[in-house]
Scaffold this active site. Sequence first.
Site, PDB file in Angstrom:
ATOM      1  N   CYS A   2      34.976  50.988  20.226  1.00 60.67           N
ATOM      2  CA  CYS A   2      35.492  50.989  18.870  1.00 60.67           C
ATOM      3  C   CYS A   2      35.596  52.422  18.327  1.00 60.67           C
ATOM      4  O   CYS A   2      34.854  53.308  18.736  1.00 60.67           O
ATOM      5  CB  CYS A   2      34.632  50.208  17.885  1.00 60.67           C
ATOM      6  SG  CYS A   2      34.250  48.550  18.415  1.00 60.67           S
ATOM      7  N   ARG A  27      39.904  54.139  21.808  1.00 58.60           N
ATOM      8  CA  ARG A  27      38.542  53.624  21.932  1.00 58.60           C
ATOM      9  C   ARG A  27      38.463  52.105  21.891  1.00 58.60           C
ATOM     10  O   ARG A  27      37.415  51.515  22.146  1.00 58.60           O
ATOM     11  CB  ARG A  27      37.670  54.201  20.810  1.00 58.60           C
ATOM     12  CG  ARG A  27      37.641  55.713  20.786  1.00 58.60           C
ATOM     13  CD  ARG A  27      36.785  56.197  19.658  1.00 58.60           C
ATOM     14  NE  ARG A  27      35.412  55.783  19.851  1.00 58.60           N
ATOM     15  CZ  ARG A  27      34.532  56.442  20.576  1.00 58.60           C
ATOM     16  NH1 ARG A  27      34.873  57.551  21.170  1.00 58.60           N
ATOM     17  NH2 ARG A  27      33.309  55.989  20.711  1.00 58.60           N
ATOM     18  N   TRP A  76      37.038  47.141  19.760  1.00 63.30           N
ATOM     19  CA  TRP A  76      36.994  46.646  21.121  1.00 63.30           C
ATOM     20  C   TRP A  76      35.891  45.600  21.093  1.00 63.30           C
ATOM     21  O   TRP A  76      34.716  45.926  20.975  1.00 63.30           O
ATOM     22  CB  TRP A  76      36.653  47.781  22.083  1.00 63.30           C
ATOM     23  CG  TRP A  76      36.725  47.395  23.525  1.00 63.30           C
ATOM     24  CD1 TRP A  76      37.834  47.377  24.320  1.00 63.30           C
ATOM     25  CD2 TRP A  76      35.634  46.987  24.358  1.00 63.30           C
ATOM     26  NE1 TRP A  76      37.499  46.973  25.581  1.00 63.30           N
ATOM     27  CE2 TRP A  76      36.169  46.729  25.643  1.00 63.30           C
ATOM     28  CE3 TRP A  76      34.269  46.796  24.146  1.00 63.30           C
ATOM     29  CZ2 TRP A  76      35.385  46.299  26.702  1.00 63.30           C
ATOM     30  CZ3 TRP A  76      33.485  46.375  25.206  1.00 63.30           C
ATOM     31  CH2 TRP A  76      34.049  46.142  26.476  1.00 63.30           C
ATOM     32  N   ASN A 102      30.351  50.812  15.408  1.00 67.55           N
ATOM     33  CA  ASN A 102      30.686  50.939  16.826  1.00 67.55           C
ATOM     34  C   ASN A 102      29.383  50.796  17.597  1.00 67.55           C
ATOM     35  O   ASN A 102      28.493  51.616  17.453  1.00 67.55           O
ATOM     36  CB  ASN A 102      31.318  52.323  17.075  1.00 67.55           C
ATOM     37  CG  ASN A 102      31.392  52.671  18.547  1.00 67.55           C
ATOM     38  OD1 ASN A 102      31.473  51.784  19.387  1.00 67.55           O
ATOM     39  ND2 ASN A 102      31.375  53.953  18.856  1.00 67.55           N
ATOM     40  N   GLY A 103      29.270  49.725  18.395  1.00 67.76           N
ATOM     41  CA  GLY A 103      28.037  49.520  19.159  1.00 67.76           C
ATOM     42  C   GLY A 103      27.715  48.047  19.244  1.00 67.76           C
ATOM     43  O   GLY A 103      28.569  47.198  18.995  1.00 67.76           O
ATOM     44  N   GLU A 491      40.816  55.360  43.949  1.00 65.88           N
ATOM     45  CA  GLU A 491      41.341  55.774  42.647  1.00 65.88           C
ATOM     46  C   GLU A 491      42.795  55.303  42.473  1.00 65.88           C
ATOM     47  O   GLU A 491      43.190  54.873  41.390  1.00 65.88           O
ATOM     48  CB  GLU A 491      41.218  57.302  42.516  1.00 65.88           C
ATOM     49  CG  GLU A 491      41.793  57.931  41.262  1.00 65.88           C
ATOM     50  CD  GLU A 491      41.177  57.450  39.962  1.00 65.88           C
ATOM     51  OE1 GLU A 491      40.161  56.728  39.965  1.00 65.88           O
ATOM     52  OE2 GLU A 491      41.751  57.775  38.912  1.00 65.88           O
ATOM     53  N   LYS A 495      44.057  52.915  39.449  1.00 64.14           N
ATOM     54  CA  LYS A 495      45.142  53.267  38.514  1.00 64.14           C
ATOM     55  C   LYS A 495      46.135  52.112  38.398  1.00 64.14           C
ATOM     56  O   LYS A 495      46.580  51.777  37.317  1.00 64.14           O
ATOM     57  CB  LYS A 495      45.909  54.530  38.968  1.00 64.14           C
ATOM     58  CG  LYS A 495      45.197  55.849  38.859  1.00 64.14           C
ATOM     59  CD  LYS A 495      45.030  56.375  37.462  1.00 64.14           C
ATOM     60  CE  LYS A 495      43.825  55.870  36.771  1.00 64.14           C
ATOM     61  NZ  LYS A 495      42.538  56.389  36.901  1.00 64.14           N
ATOM     62  N   GLU A 498      44.544  49.137  36.491  1.00 63.23           N
ATOM     63  CA  GLU A 498      44.298  49.421  35.075  1.00 63.23           C
ATOM     64  C   GLU A 498      45.542  49.243  34.206  1.00 63.23           C
ATOM     65  O   GLU A 498      45.472  48.664  33.128  1.00 63.23           O
ATOM     66  CB  GLU A 498      43.832  50.881  34.898  1.00 63.23           C
ATOM     67  CG  GLU A 498      42.393  51.110  35.236  1.00 63.23           C
ATOM     68  CD  GLU A 498      42.003  52.586  35.093  1.00 63.23           C
ATOM     69  OE1 GLU A 498      40.945  52.857  34.528  1.00 63.23           O
ATOM     70  OE2 GLU A 498      42.759  53.458  35.562  1.00 63.23           O
ATOM     71  N   HIS A 514      38.181  44.958  59.116  1.00 57.94           N
ATOM     72  CA  HIS A 514      37.037  44.078  58.872  1.00 57.94           C
ATOM     73  C   HIS A 514      37.261  43.181  57.670  1.00 57.94           C
ATOM     74  O   HIS A 514      36.320  42.818  56.978  1.00 57.94           O
ATOM     75  CB  HIS A 514      35.756  44.910  58.712  1.00 57.94           C
ATOM     76  CG  HIS A 514      35.478  45.759  59.902  1.00 57.94           C
ATOM     77  ND1 HIS A 514      35.030  45.244  61.096  1.00 57.94           N
ATOM     78  CD2 HIS A 514      35.642  47.086  60.119  1.00 57.94           C
ATOM     79  CE1 HIS A 514      34.911  46.216  61.981  1.00 57.94           C
ATOM     80  NE2 HIS A 514      35.281  47.348  61.402  1.00 57.94           N
ATOM     81  N   LYS A 613      38.807  53.726  26.514  1.00 54.54           N
ATOM     82  CA  LYS A 613      38.643  55.060  27.083  1.00 54.54           C
ATOM     83  C   LYS A 613      37.171  55.449  27.164  1.00 54.54           C
ATOM     84  O   LYS A 613      36.742  56.119  28.088  1.00 54.54           O
ATOM     85  CB  LYS A 613      39.397  56.052  26.192  1.00 54.54           C
ATOM     86  CG  LYS A 613      39.405  57.464  26.701  1.00 54.54           C
ATOM     87  CD  LYS A 613      40.407  57.605  27.807  1.00 54.54           C
ATOM     88  CE  LYS A 613      40.359  58.939  28.485  1.00 54.54           C
ATOM     89  NZ  LYS A 613      40.782  58.796  29.895  1.00 54.54           N
TER      90      LYS A 613
HETATM   91  C1  G6P Z   1      36.295  53.663  31.237  1.00 52.87           C
HETATM   92  C2  G6P Z   1      37.631  54.360  31.296  1.00 52.87           C
HETATM   93  C3  G6P Z   1      37.811  55.005  32.673  1.00 52.87           C
HETATM   94  C4  G6P Z   1      36.651  55.947  32.960  1.00 52.87           C
HETATM   95  C5  G6P Z   1      35.304  55.246  32.822  1.00 52.87           C
HETATM   96  C6  G6P Z   1      34.165  56.239  32.846  1.00 52.87           C
HETATM   97  O1  G6P Z   1      36.288  52.569  32.085  1.00 52.87           O
HETATM   98  O2  G6P Z   1      38.664  53.444  31.064  1.00 52.87           O
HETATM   99  O3  G6P Z   1      39.027  55.728  32.697  1.00 52.87           O
HETATM  100  O4  G6P Z   1      36.789  56.465  34.244  1.00 52.87           O
HETATM  101  O5  G6P Z   1      35.229  54.558  31.573  1.00 52.87           O
HETATM  102  O6  G6P Z   1      34.299  57.064  31.727  1.00 52.87           O
HETATM  103  P1  G6P Z   1      33.685  58.516  31.577  1.00 52.87           P
HETATM  104  O7  G6P Z   1      34.107  58.951  30.212  1.00 52.87           O
HETATM  105  O8  G6P Z   1      32.203  58.376  31.712  1.00 52.87           O
HETATM  106  O9  G6P Z   1      34.265  59.355  32.651  1.00 52.87           O
END
Ligand code: G6P
Length: 618
Positions: A2, A27, A76, A102-103, A491, A495, A498, A514, A613
């Site tokens: 949030c 956020r 969120w 937020n929390g 990664e 991507k 996501e 496997h 994020k």
């Molecule tokens: C969330 C974001 C990712 C990020 C992860 C860790 O899931 O969507 O993009 O890699 O958190 O975040 P940080 O800020 O600790 O790298």
Amino acid sequence: MCGITGYIGYRDAYPIVMNGLKRLEYRGYDSSGIMMFDGKNILLSKTKGKVSDLEAITENEKERKVGQIGIGHTRWATHGVPNDINSHPHTSQSGNLVVVHNGIIENYDTLRKELISRGYVFKSDTDTEVLINLIEEVKKNEQCMLGKAVQLALNNVIGAYAIAVFDQTKPDEIIVARLGSPIAIGIGKENSEFFIASDASPFIEYTKNAIYLEDEELAIIKVGRDIKVRKIKDDIRVDANIQKLKLSLDQIEKGGYDNFMLKEIHEQPKAIIDTYRGRMLADQGIIRMSGIDDHINKFLNADRIIIIACGTSWHAGLVGEYLIEDKARIPVEVEYASEFRYRNPVITSRDVVIAISQSGETADTLAAIKLAKSKGAFVFGICNVVGSSIARETHAGAYTHAGPEIGVASTKAFTTQITVLTLIALKLASKKGEISKSELRAFMQEMKLIPKKIETLLKIDDKVKEIAAVYKDAKNCLYLGRGFNFPVALEGALKLKEISYIHAEGYPAAEMKHGPIALIDENMPIFVIATNKGHYEKVVSNIQEIKSRSGKIIAIVTEGDTQVKEIADHVIEIPETEEALAPLLTTIPFQLLSYHIAVMLNKNVDQPRNLAKSVTVE
Ligand code: G6P
């Protein structure tokens, strides 16, 4: 997660709070709301959906925008589904107190039952409404000021919070408090106005002076007065530490790109240079990193290095493991912070922990750091956000100077984290005598070429777009890589998941036999990294295995490759480089590919569903 924002001062609060919400939308964005106080009454506007939906509601209704005090929230969801009622701000039973939060309040159920027994009726399913009613109850029972009531209430709360609280019966102040979730306060000239936000981006054009509250701190914000900061539990006054912000407005705007993710992909050459600038003195064969230099013996005497992180940062950590073990010959383990903190790990004072986090706010990573510290380990942070909680909680660290990353799918944070990890690996290697001065120099010279090579690579955008058009309707994809490129495969798959919502898995190429090989048929696109250094022949064999099962192969190869070109359905060429530096290049086509597929599928690239994020809840 949030985002929270607020304003109290002499300007119209509405545009400040609304623009602030837009900047904080990364956020969380399943619902949002705003409270305006017009001098007499509070007016709440709340809705499920994006901040633009909230703006649409308020836009044509002048009365919803009146006043010099406002607080806003972009959500969120944790407790309660995203709907209008569960959106913040929440009001207390009397309607006088308003909060944005937020929390998570973990003991909300017990508190809620207690409050119900005292006659409180709840409108929403949220833990936040419990909190504001608890504050009201305390204020009534103790007959105290709002600041005191918030403080006493928070002492009964288990969980995490960043909150802003307003009382319409005493409308000259806002109380903010923090435990576990970030909050910054921007200070206007001579205390004539104050800005509140989860990060400094909402107020950067108004002031460069800000206070970042520490955990367990509460601030009383009153126009015309200095901010008073108190420790919530200990009830002692602490000096507010006013910092000068370096962030600029154009750093957080899209700069002509359609969205932040594309902008951030294109910023990588510059971000990498910014990250190694001043640290990598290639001509002299020297790496200067004060965070490492000042604690070099901790690293050199360490039994092992444990890297902790989440998401993309965890993938960078895996590259870090390969780098540090290969170059510096120090044992490295890479752990998901969320597992590490709860699995009773063996940690000693001879361990060095490297915590990686773009935001510097990820709750699990922060908790894992605290655990490692409590066991005596030395903790080094790699963060992007300056002054973030993790940056402050660690013993030492190095920033990735990537600039603000707004797109939820991380791109430039990943490559700059790898850049820092490469510098660390080289530094330790040279201190341990594992690499000669001339080897080090040569490696650094090659590293200096990486930004240019990425620039060249970014020009293949049209080709990647063509490939994206062919595979955009795939239901499942596989990403394969070996050695340094294995984390890149993970990664790449992340991507795609996501932002396109296409199921994708990353695998070490040889492990494919496997399990995942059973999934391969003519509908399955398989993205394989087959660069010339790093088990090339072995990967070619893996590609043959896929081909004989009719899988579609999209291969990332080194310029001039001929062998893979003959077997693959598509190839993307990357410039030649050192094996250990390949991830910085091989990851770029995957970023572009997932970007184009998401755009073609009409997905919201910067704000994918259900993600955020900055994950400040565990
Ligand atoms: C969330 C974001 C990712 C990020 C992860 C860790 O899931 O969507 O993009 O890699 O958190 O975040 P940080 O800020 O600790 O790298």
